[in-house]
Design an enzyme around this catalytic site. Structure first.
Site, short mmCIF file in Angstrom:
data_model
loop_
_atom_site.label_atom_id
_atom_site.label_comp_id
_atom_site.label_asym_id
_atom_site.label_seq_id
_atom_site.Cartn_x
_atom_site.Cartn_y
_atom_site.Cartn_z
N ASN A 49 8.07 -2.60 -0.05
CA ASN A 49 7.08 -3.28 -0.87
C ASN A 49 7.51 -3.18 -2.34
O ASN A 49 7.49 -2.09 -2.92
CB ASN A 49 5.73 -2.59 -0.63
N CYS A 67 0.00 -5.91 -6.92
CA CYS A 67 0.83 -6.70 -6.00
C CYS A 67 0.50 -8.19 -6.04
O CYS A 67 1.28 -9.01 -5.59
CB CYS A 67 0.70 -6.17 -4.58
N HIS A 121 2.75 -11.48 0.43
CA HIS A 121 3.14 -10.19 -0.13
C HIS A 121 3.68 -9.31 1.00
O HIS A 121 3.26 -9.41 2.14
CB HIS A 121 1.95 -9.52 -0.81
O1 UT7 Z 1 0.88 -3.65 -1.65
C1 UT7 Z 1 -0.46 -3.39 -1.39
C2 UT7 Z 1 -0.60 -1.96 -1.17
N1 UT7 Z 1 -0.16 -1.42 0.05
C3 UT7 Z 1 -0.54 -1.82 1.28
O2 UT7 Z 1 -1.03 -2.88 1.51
C4 UT7 Z 1 -0.37 -0.84 2.39
C5 UT7 Z 1 -1.54 -0.91 3.34
N2 UT7 Z 1 -1.57 0.14 4.29
C6 UT7 Z 1 -0.61 0.32 5.24
O3 UT7 Z 1 0.37 -0.39 5.27
C7 UT7 Z 1 -0.81 1.37 6.27
O4 UT7 Z 1 -2.14 1.81 6.24
C8 UT7 Z 1 0.14 2.60 6.10
C9 UT7 Z 1 1.56 2.20 6.42
C10 UT7 Z 1 0.04 3.13 4.68
C11 UT7 Z 1 -0.27 3.71 7.08
O5 UT7 Z 1 -0.21 3.21 8.40
P1 UT7 Z 1 -1.44 3.42 9.39
O6 UT7 Z 1 -1.05 2.91 10.69
O7 UT7 Z 1 -2.65 2.83 8.73
O8 UT7 Z 1 -1.51 4.99 9.46
P2 UT7 Z 1 -2.74 5.91 9.09
O9 UT7 Z 1 -2.98 5.92 7.61
O10 UT7 Z 1 -3.89 5.56 9.98
O11 UT7 Z 1 -2.16 7.32 9.52
C12 UT7 Z 1 -1.87 7.64 10.88
C13 UT7 Z 1 -1.13 8.95 10.90
C14 UT7 Z 1 -1.75 10.00 9.99
O12 UT7 Z 1 -1.63 11.26 10.64
P3 UT7 Z 1 -2.90 11.91 11.38
O13 UT7 Z 1 -3.95 12.04 10.32
O14 UT7 Z 1 -3.28 10.94 12.45
O15 UT7 Z 1 -2.36 13.20 11.88
C15 UT7 Z 1 -0.87 10.00 8.77
O16 UT7 Z 1 -0.87 11.24 8.10
O17 UT7 Z 1 0.21 8.73 10.39
C16 UT7 Z 1 0.48 9.72 9.40
N3 UT7 Z 1 1.46 9.19 8.46
C17 UT7 Z 1 2.78 9.32 8.66
N4 UT7 Z 1 3.49 9.86 9.67
C18 UT7 Z 1 4.82 9.81 9.58
C19 UT7 Z 1 1.25 8.55 7.28
N5 UT7 Z 1 2.43 8.26 6.71
C20 UT7 Z 1 3.39 8.73 7.55
C21 UT7 Z 1 4.79 8.71 7.51
N6 UT7 Z 1 5.47 9.25 8.55
N7 UT7 Z 1 5.48 8.18 6.49
#
Ligand code: UT7
Length: 339
Positions: free
Chosen positions: A296, A120, A266
């Site tokens: 993204n 990225c 980004h």
């Molecule tokens: O371009 C550079 C690369 N990418 C990035 O910079 C992305 C960086 N990371 C992020 O943007 C965020 O960490 C995410 C959007 C990927 C995830 O958001 P988060 O608020 O950090 O969620 P999390 O990983 O802490 O997950 C919270 C919950 C989890 O469930 P449990 O374990 O609490 O039951 C995940 O499994 O949200 C769940 N989850 C979803 N739920 C519904 C993860 N993806 C989804 C989804 N829909 N699409």
């Protein structure tokens, strides 16, 4: 350690362009196949829709379309372009470089070309490379392109990644600017300061094994290599790294946040952008944001936002703009430039 440098400006932004797929996919499309919801995706990421290329389309085809627009906007002829660099982690093929294919497609007969792999952060790394080549005298103009079709490496059964990415391409022409062309106030346009960094201890928080030697023993055709990400770690790293790179270029240039007309970050997650804005004291409303419409687009996110800002008049001649990116590697990069 980061590498930052301040320049007497003489490499200017001569033109920009972008190309995105026609077909848009709203968050609700994922509700049909994944345990997710429009509400979760909007609230946790800010993304509302993204565009995906058709299966017959390639990274080079989008790169060439974006590059053609940037070339037209620059007023330079294809013969005047000396360098083509494509930032991508979704190349057309392993060999040759996607940049070679774009060079041929656009008839850039006097250029050399190669790809840059910096995920990225790729577009900003490529801009820094082009700036250095021009300043060293290797060439006097460069087409800097970022094109990524992440739909080709997404696991559409993985809700942690499938909802985040979209396809697209953006491009810019950088050209040597003679002192006689500088603005009447004596201030040249172009690159003011850059900062690059890689925290390679975190290389494994965002990977795609497909097509690489590391996956030869474990991957099968039934399990091709998809993008895998430790989202929380990447999130934290991205906030810290973007903030550090912004501080580097501000320190190197002596500029303050209020001097920057538009900050183009980004586009991974609106919450990353909000935190960075807050931490460096920059107003969110002056940041260019397009992730709600495109998701993204990896290396392409920044040049697409840059071209939109130029074409809709949000930034104009004399404005200072700041590009900042972070992504796999773990790489981060910033460039301060005067339009
Ligand atoms: O371009 C550079 C690369 N990418 C990035 O910079 C992305 C960086 N990371 C992020 O943007 C965020 O960490 C995410 C959007 C990927 C995830 O958001 P988060 O608020 O950090 O969620 P999390 O990983 O802490 O997950 C919270 C919950 C989890 O469930 P449990 O374990 O609490 O039951 C995940 O499994 O949200 C769940 N989850 C979803 N739920 C519904 C993860 N993806 C989804 C989804 N829909 N699409």
């Amino acid at each position: 350690m980061s590498t930052s440098q301040s320049f007497i400006m003489s490499v200017s932004l001569a033109g920009t362009g972008h190309a995105v797929p026609e077909k848009s996919f709203p968050n609700t499309d994922f509700e049909k196949t994944l345990d997710t919801s429009d509400a979760w995706i909007v609230q946790r990421t800010g993304i509302r829709e993204r565009r995906f290329a058709e299966i017959h389309e390639t990274t080079s085809s989008y790169a060439a379309r974006a590059a053609k627009k940037a070339l037209d906007a620059s007023g330079l002829t294809p013969e005047q372009i000396g360098m083509v660099v494509v930032a991508t982690t979704t190349p057309d093929m392993r060999i040759p470089a996607t940049a070679n294919i774009v060079q041929n497609e656009l008839g850039l007969v006097n250029a050399y070309s190669y790809d840059i792999v910096a995920a990225c952060s790729g577009f900003v790394f490529a801009m820094v490379a082009a700036n250095a080549h021009i300043r060293s005298g290797l060439t006097s103009s460069a087409l800097v392109i970022a094109s990524d079709l992440y739909s080709s490496i997404l696991d559409f059964e993985d809700r942690n990644t499938a909802v985040l990415f979209g396809d697209g391409a953006g491009a810019a022409v950088l050209a040597k600017q003679e002192k006689s062309e500088w603005a009447p106030d004596g201030r040249p346009s172009g690159v003011v300061a850059v900062s690059l960094n890689t925290d390679a201890t975190r290389w494994d928080n965002l990977t795609c094994l497909g097509g690489g030697t590391a996956g030869r023993k474990t991957l099968s055709s039934a399990q091709p290599g998809f993008v895998r990400m430790d989202g929380r770690d990447v999130f934290k790293q991205a906030v810290q790294a973007c903030e550090a790179r912004i501080r580097d270029v501000l320190d190197a240039s002596g500029c303050k946040p209020e001097h920057i007309a538009c900050l183009i970050p980004h586009q991974a997650n609106i919450r990353i952008i909000e935190k960075v804005a807050q931490n460096v004291g920059y107003p969110l409303e002056r940041m260019a944001i397009n992730l709600d419409r495109y998701g993204n687009m990896a290396a392409a996110s920044i040049p697409v936002a840059l071209d939109e800002a130029v074409r809709n008049g949000r930034v104009g001649p004399g404005d200072l703009i700041l590009l900042v990116a972070a992504g796999a590697g773990f790489s981060s990069a910033a460039m301060l430039l005067r339009v």
